[in-house]
Design an enzyme around this catalytic site. Structure first.
Site, PDB file in Angstrom:
ATOM      1  N   ARG A 231      12.112  -2.099  10.576  1.00 23.54           N
ATOM      2  CA  ARG A 231      10.845  -1.341  11.353  1.00 23.54           C
ATOM      3  C   ARG A 231      10.933  -2.688  12.598  1.00 23.54           C
ATOM      4  O   ARG A 231      10.897  -3.763  12.204  1.00 23.54           O
ATOM      5  CB  ARG A 231       9.568  -1.481  10.764  1.00 23.54           C
ATOM      6  CG  ARG A 231       9.281  -0.198   9.708  1.00 23.54           C
ATOM      7  CD  ARG A 231       8.122  -0.220   8.984  1.00 23.54           C
ATOM      8  NE  ARG A 231       6.897  -0.606   9.807  1.00 23.54           N
ATOM      9  CZ  ARG A 231       5.794  -0.618   9.180  1.00 23.54           C
ATOM     10  NH1 ARG A 231       5.428   0.089   8.029  1.00 23.54           N
ATOM     11  NH2 ARG A 231       4.531  -1.014   9.848  1.00 23.54           N
TER      12      ARG A 231
ATOM     13  N   ARG B 248      -8.850   1.152   9.922  1.00 19.90           N
ATOM     14  CA  ARG B 248      -8.458  -0.256   9.998  1.00 19.90           C
ATOM     15  C   ARG B 248      -9.381  -1.228  10.870  1.00 19.90           C
ATOM     16  O   ARG B 248      -8.994  -2.225  11.168  1.00 19.90           O
ATOM     17  CB  ARG B 248      -6.968  -0.103  10.635  1.00 19.90           C
ATOM     18  CG  ARG B 248      -5.956  -1.154  10.405  1.00 19.90           C
ATOM     19  CD  ARG B 248      -4.773  -0.441  10.787  1.00 19.90           C
ATOM     20  NE  ARG B 248      -3.437  -1.231  10.612  1.00 19.90           N
ATOM     21  CZ  ARG B 248      -2.468  -0.964  10.162  1.00 19.90           C
ATOM     22  NH1 ARG B 248      -2.343   0.413   9.677  1.00 19.90           N
ATOM     23  NH2 ARG B 248      -1.348  -1.599   9.756  1.00 19.90           N
TER      24      ARG B 248
ATOM     25  N   ARG C  71      11.697  -5.852   4.112  1.00 21.59           N
ATOM     26  CA  ARG C  71      11.569  -4.053   4.170  1.00 21.59           C
ATOM     27  C   ARG C  71      12.470  -3.365   4.902  1.00 21.59           C
ATOM     28  O   ARG C  71      12.957  -3.803   5.957  1.00 21.59           O
ATOM     29  CB  ARG C  71      10.119  -3.969   4.576  1.00 21.59           C
ATOM     30  CG  ARG C  71       9.799  -2.311   4.630  1.00 21.59           C
ATOM     31  CD  ARG C  71       8.384  -2.065   4.614  1.00 21.59           C
ATOM     32  NE  ARG C  71       7.769  -2.588   5.826  1.00 21.59           N
ATOM     33  CZ  ARG C  71       6.205  -2.524   6.123  1.00 21.59           C
ATOM     34  NH1 ARG C  71       5.432  -1.953   5.205  1.00 21.59           N
ATOM     35  NH2 ARG C  71       5.728  -3.149   6.994  1.00 21.59           N
TER      36      ARG C  71
ATOM     37  N   LYS D 212       0.885  -1.275  -0.045  1.00 24.25           N
ATOM     38  CA  LYS D 212      -0.058   0.005  -0.150  1.00 24.25           C
ATOM     39  C   LYS D 212       0.839   1.409  -0.026  1.00 24.25           C
ATOM     40  O   LYS D 212       0.630   2.167  -0.851  1.00 24.25           O
ATOM     41  CB  LYS D 212      -0.935   0.000   1.106  1.00 24.25           C
ATOM     42  CG  LYS D 212      -1.785  -1.314   1.183  1.00 24.25           C
ATOM     43  CD  LYS D 212      -2.697  -0.990   2.485  1.00 24.25           C
ATOM     44  CE  LYS D 212      -1.852  -1.200   3.898  1.00 24.25           C
ATOM     45  NZ  LYS D 212      -1.230  -2.215   4.146  1.00 24.25           N
TER      46      LYS D 212
ATOM     47  N   ARG E 261       0.721  -9.209  13.552  1.00 23.85           N
ATOM     48  CA  ARG E 261       0.133  -8.383  12.847  1.00 23.85           C
ATOM     49  C   ARG E 261      -0.762  -8.758  11.538  1.00 23.85           C
ATOM     50  O   ARG E 261      -1.799  -8.396  11.399  1.00 23.85           O
ATOM     51  CB  ARG E 261       1.161  -7.429  12.065  1.00 23.85           C
ATOM     52  CG  ARG E 261       1.982  -6.602  13.132  1.00 23.85           C
ATOM     53  CD  ARG E 261       3.113  -5.966  12.413  1.00 23.85           C
ATOM     54  NE  ARG E 261       2.819  -4.968  11.431  1.00 23.85           N
ATOM     55  CZ  ARG E 261       3.418  -4.398  10.309  1.00 23.85           C
ATOM     56  NH1 ARG E 261       4.682  -5.067   9.897  1.00 23.85           N
ATOM     57  NH2 ARG E 261       3.245  -3.659   9.538  1.00 23.85           N
TER      58      ARG E 261
END
Ligand code: ADP
Ligand code: AMP
Length: 217
Positions: A155, A88, A122, A13, A166
């Protein structure tokens, strides 16, 4: 255009939102980035949400809703916005309907395997928020942001144990939003399971869906 992006963490996203934001000249608003910036500054809000964000749980609806009600009242969103990470929960979607109704929800999907591979690799720039991937989308100089020369970081919530939490939170609490927007005729499906070299294919799907919404340049 008032657009919301739906989809699991790691589905792409933020990467696509940055491109759509340039293309349409709309602000890209990421609640995750807002919280991470508050945590970095150790502001009262940052201190309040730090442990929650780093564990992969969700910040309470009331906190996020107040934040976004304020953010979406600013003048830079007069022509619209691209929301990434909000709403969310169904509660957040209902709250948002009372202060800014979305015109379209783009629902990004990719296989769980792709998502885990993307989250595991990431890397982000702590200064400008640019998103990289160690192999799919590496920076020009290893570990260094192309734009601001800052050292890239992993992160905290991209650690393997947190990733699985998550994804569970997404399945339980966020996935029901798909039906929320589908039942209102606002949902468009985007297959984001294409390699980064084919990101144009993802953008094309978004542009086609957004052509349903007026004034899209
Ligand atoms: P989200 O905002 O949904 O959590 P990101 O945009 O941060 O996801 O993307 C997650 C990771 O996957 C990042 O490392 C990014 O560079 C990488 N990525 C994003 N889109 C693609 C793609 N189409 N193909 C391969 N990797 C991608
Ligand atoms: P993201 O960068 O979108 O993956 O968000 C990172 C983290 O910020 C999430 O795991 C949550 O802890 C928090 N967060 C971001 N957006 C929201 C939201 N809309 N509701 C609750 N928590 C959020």
């Amino acid at each position: 255009m008032r657009i919301v992006l739906l989809g699991a963490p790691g589905v792409g996203k933020g990467t696509v939102a940055a491109l759509l934001s340039q293309k349409y000249g709309l602000p890209h608003i990421s609640t995750g980035d807002i919280f991470k910036e508050e945590i970095r500054k150790a502001s009262p809000m940052g201190l309040r949400v730090k442990a929650i964000v780093e564990s992969g749980a969700l910040v309470p609806d009331s906190v996020v809703n107040d934040l976004m009600k304020d953010r979406l009242s600013r003048t830079d969103v007069r022509s619209g916005f691209i929301l990434d990470g909000y709403p969310r929960t169904v509660e957040q979607a209902k709250a948002m309907d009372s202060f800014a109704t979305p015109e379209l929800a783009l629902n990004f999907s990719a296989s769980r395997r792709t998502i885990i591979e993307r989250l595991s690799g990431r890397r982000v720039c702590p200064k400008c928020g640019a998103i990289y991937h160690v192999s799919n989308n590496p920076p020009k100089k290893k570990g260094i942001c192309n734009g601001c020369n800052e050292k890239l970081i992993t992160r905290k919530d991209d650690e393997p144990a947190v990733i699985s939490n998550r994804l569970d939170v997404y399945d339980r609490v966020t996935r029901p939003l798909i039906d929320y927007y589908r039942s209102r005729g606002l949902l468009a499906e985007i297959n984001s399971d294409c390699p980064i070299g084919k990101i144009d294919r993802i953008i094309e799907q978004c542009v086609k869906a957004l052509s349903r919404v007026g004034n899209n340049g």
